[in-house]
Design an enzyme around this catalytic site. Sequence first.
Site, PDB file in Angstrom:
ATOM      1  CG  ASP A  18      -2.162   0.872   1.093  1.00 56.21           C
ATOM      2  OD1 ASP A  18      -2.306   1.499   0.019  1.00 56.21           O
ATOM      3  OD2 ASP A  18      -2.755   1.121   2.140  1.00 56.21           O
ATOM      4  N   GLY A  19       0.271   2.335  -0.542  1.00 58.22           N
ATOM      5  CA  GLY A  19       1.010   3.650  -0.473  1.00 58.22           C
ATOM      6  C   GLY A  19       1.444   4.279  -2.011  1.00 58.22           C
ATOM      7  NE  ARG A  31      -4.616   6.600  -7.193  1.00 55.39           N
ATOM      8  CZ  ARG A  31      -4.390   6.569  -5.573  1.00 55.39           C
ATOM      9  NH1 ARG A  31      -4.116   7.364  -4.677  1.00 55.39           N
ATOM     10  NH2 ARG A  31      -4.516   5.015  -5.299  1.00 55.39           N
ATOM     11  CG  HIS A  35      -0.231   2.083  -9.278  1.00 52.26           C
ATOM     12  ND1 HIS A  35      -0.241   1.866  -8.065  1.00 52.26           N
ATOM     13  CD2 HIS A  35      -1.222   2.498  -9.550  1.00 52.26           C
ATOM     14  CE1 HIS A  35      -1.600   2.086  -7.697  1.00 52.26           C
ATOM     15  NE2 HIS A  35      -2.042   2.804  -8.325  1.00 52.26           N
ATOM     16  CD  GLU A  65     -12.818  -5.628  -1.993  1.00 52.43           C
ATOM     17  OE1 GLU A  65     -11.553  -6.023  -2.098  1.00 52.43           O
ATOM     18  OE2 GLU A  65     -13.522  -6.502  -1.941  1.00 52.43           O
ATOM     19  CG  LEU A 129      10.509 -16.492  -3.916  1.00 55.58           C
ATOM     20  CD1 LEU A 129      10.300 -16.709  -2.450  1.00 55.58           C
ATOM     21  CD2 LEU A 129      10.847 -14.880  -4.366  1.00 55.58           C
TER      22      LEU A 129
END
Length: 246
Positions: A18-19, A31, A35, A65, A129
Amino acid sequence: MDSDAAHRIPRHIAIVMDGNGRWAERRRQPRSFGHREGQKAVRSAIEFCRRQGIQSLTLFAFSSENWKRPESEVGALMQLFMKALEREVDELHANGVRIHFVGDLSALSPELVQRMQAAMARTLGNAALRLNVAVNYGGRWDIVQAARATAQAALRGDLDPSAIDEASFARHVCLADQPPVDLFIRTGGEMRISNFLLWQIAYAELYFTEVLWPDVNADILGAALAEYAQRERRCGLTSAQVRAAN
Ligand code: FPP
């Protein structure tokens, strides 16, 4: 820290990244810029986990959402996933990373799904991994799809409804073939789970940091691991029982 605690490494880490939006807004950028920068932090988290010998890393890339965000932001995120698949898979494969996507992929574009499936197939044999990327994922959706699969098994006669227990149900939940989540990290200052891995984090240690996702690096993740190593994971036992078992 006692020497035992110093060696306590989580097998499975889950992260709510988040953020990104706030990171970009603070720099007067769109924004989507946040990302894109967040993708660099994704790379360093993968590298960090590989170096630490962590078995599984699960990243919340797009929640069920997140479709409610402005169309331009959703479009930018989908583009970013496409480009990441184009650019990153070769290196991840060379580094022994097995990529796995979880979530309701049916709502994504066929081209994106096809690339996701190709990346999963290509890296299937890797074991350095396990990287799980949750896209169009919700914890409640996950539990409902597991309930549906369990009911279908019962309808087929493969499962006696009265024999349904946590273990038989858990086989149908996403990430069932991996260790349980030991450490759940959320960046960006919010102290919420936000419908991420609800079933899988039943006994996870929760770690919240104010650091915005694009600023995350090995030092920040190292601090989370150090805190994890200090925690006493009792899972319902008493401290004395835990000490006796170790
Ligand atoms: C949450 O920050 C972040 C997302 C919804 C997207 C996460 C995606 C990436 C880090 C991009 C790359 C990922 C992969 C796996 C290639 P936010 O937008 O909610 O930030 P805010 O809380 O500041 O608004």
